[in-house]
Design an enzyme around this catalytic site. Structure first.
Site, PDB file in Angstrom:
ATOM      1  CD1 TRP A 238      -2.175  -2.188   1.471  1.00 17.52           C
ATOM      2  CD2 TRP A 238      -3.384  -0.479   0.677  1.00 17.52           C
ATOM      3  NE1 TRP A 238      -3.445  -2.644   1.244  1.00 17.52           N
ATOM      4  CE2 TRP A 238      -4.221  -1.612   0.754  1.00 17.52           C
ATOM      5  CE3 TRP A 238      -3.916   0.725   0.211  1.00 17.52           C
ATOM      6  CZ2 TRP A 238      -5.553  -1.598   0.388  1.00 17.52           C
ATOM      7  CZ3 TRP A 238      -5.251   0.751  -0.160  1.00 17.52           C
ATOM      8  CH2 TRP A 238      -6.060  -0.396  -0.074  1.00 17.52           C
TER       9      TRP A 238
ATOM     10  CG  HIS B 245      -2.577  -4.681   6.831  1.00 18.02           C
ATOM     11  ND1 HIS B 245      -3.848  -5.158   6.999  1.00 18.02           N
ATOM     12  CD2 HIS B 245      -2.300  -3.986   7.972  1.00 18.02           C
ATOM     13  CE1 HIS B 245      -4.339  -4.770   8.166  1.00 18.02           C
ATOM     14  NE2 HIS B 245      -3.407  -4.047   8.774  1.00 18.02           N
TER      15      HIS B 245
ATOM     16  CG  HIS C 271      -3.259  -8.767   4.783  1.00 17.44           C
ATOM     17  ND1 HIS C 271      -3.044  -8.441   3.467  1.00 17.44           N
ATOM     18  CD2 HIS C 271      -4.219  -7.910   5.225  1.00 17.44           C
ATOM     19  CE1 HIS C 271      -3.823  -7.440   3.122  1.00 17.44           C
ATOM     20  NE2 HIS C 271      -4.557  -7.093   4.178  1.00 17.44           N
TER      21      HIS C 271
ATOM     22  CG  ASP D 150      -7.871  -6.255   6.993  1.00 20.48           C
ATOM     23  OD1 ASP D 150      -6.644  -6.374   6.855  1.00 20.48           O
ATOM     24  OD2 ASP D 150      -8.598  -5.601   6.218  1.00 20.48           O
TER      25      ASP D 150
ATOM     26  CG  HIS E 131      -6.956  -2.643   9.410  1.00 25.46           C
ATOM     27  ND1 HIS E 131      -5.796  -1.905   9.367  1.00 25.46           N
ATOM     28  CD2 HIS E 131      -7.416  -2.685   8.117  1.00 25.46           C
ATOM     29  CE1 HIS E 131      -5.552  -1.533   8.121  1.00 25.46           C
ATOM     30  NE2 HIS E 131      -6.523  -1.982   7.351  1.00 25.46           N
TER      31      HIS E 131
ATOM     32  CG  HIS F 100     -12.455  -2.877   5.734  1.00 22.30           C
ATOM     33  ND1 HIS F 100     -12.252  -2.378   4.468  1.00 22.30           N
ATOM     34  CD2 HIS F 100     -11.374  -3.659   6.007  1.00 22.30           C
ATOM     35  CE1 HIS F 100     -11.101  -2.829   4.002  1.00 22.30           C
ATOM     36  NE2 HIS F 100     -10.548  -3.618   4.910  1.00 22.30           N
TER      37      HIS F 100
ATOM     38  CD  GLU G 254      -8.325  -6.790   2.973  1.00 19.72           C
ATOM     39  OE1 GLU G 254      -9.343  -6.079   2.950  1.00 19.72           O
ATOM     40  OE2 GLU G 254      -7.236  -6.416   3.464  1.00 19.72           O
TER      41      GLU G 254
END
Length: 208
Positions: free
Chosen positions: A17, A47, A51, A53, A57, A158, A170
């Site tokens: 990210w 992440h 991974h 969540d 998070h 989410h 994810e």
């Protein structure tokens, strides 16, 4: 029994990210030096790669990784074909048979180049979560880095998934996996303060 490794490789230079911690692996001592073993160290985001969540998070009062039932991430799972979808809501899944299914993995094939972070992804509509909850789904996985649009700040999917008791996996890789039923194993690390955790995710199936 056949095993599909659906995990992204953790390696230097892997896409992460924007603004997140780059992955780094260093060997801090080697057998070519004055020790008898090779010892490595890791720097990575919670992440990185494939991974899960934790609710923490996106919710400051949410559960952390250590608080989650490991059984969420082990058990029967159904891979569902969601290729060529810009978004995924009730309409896209209303004809799927969810009998006995607590874990679903959505195969979108939208992450075309694994060496680059995608610029756009299919995402979940927030109204999908209550629909899945009525079907008994407890875990949803995707082959893209988020259940929300990449530029989302409110993270409605989410939050809706969390409110409906559905957990998130994810960035799996489903390119070689046909839609159908498998056994998922994707255990997170026991991170006491973790808002997420990398996993080694696999699917097992009996030869068809």
């Amino acid at each position: 029994m056949r095993i599909f490794d659906i995990s992204r490789k953790l390696q230097t230079g892997m896409p992460v990210w924007l603004g997140d911690t780059p992955f780094q692996y260093d060997v801090s001592s080697t057998t070519t030096g004055d020790t008898t073993v090779n010892v490595g160290s890791l720097i990575l985001s919670a992440h990185a790669g494939t991974h899960v969540d934790a609710p923490f998070h996106f919710d400051p009062n949410g559960k952390k990784i250590i608080d989650l039932d490991p059984g969420l991430y082990v058990g029967p799972a159904r891979v569902v074909d969601m290729t060529n979808k810009a978004r995924i809501g009730v309409k896209e899944l209303e004809n799927i048979n969810f009998d006995g299914v607590q874990r679903i993995l959505l195969k979108t094939l939208a992450w075309k180049n694994p060496a680059q972070f995608p610029g756009e992804i299919p995402y979940l509509e927030p109204n999908l979560a209550p629909f899945l909850a009525t079907k008994g789904v407890r875990l949803i996985g995707l082959d893209v880095p988020s259940v929300d649009p990449l530029d989302s700040e409110d993270l409605p999917a989410h939050k809706s998934l969390n409110e409906n008791g559905i957990h998130i996996l994810e960035s799996v890789i489903l390119d070689e996996v046909e839609p159908g039923d498998y056994e998922l194993i994707a255990l997170p690390l026991p991170l006491v303060e973790g808002d997420g955790s990398p996993v080694r995710a696999i699917l097992r199936c009996h030869e068809r």
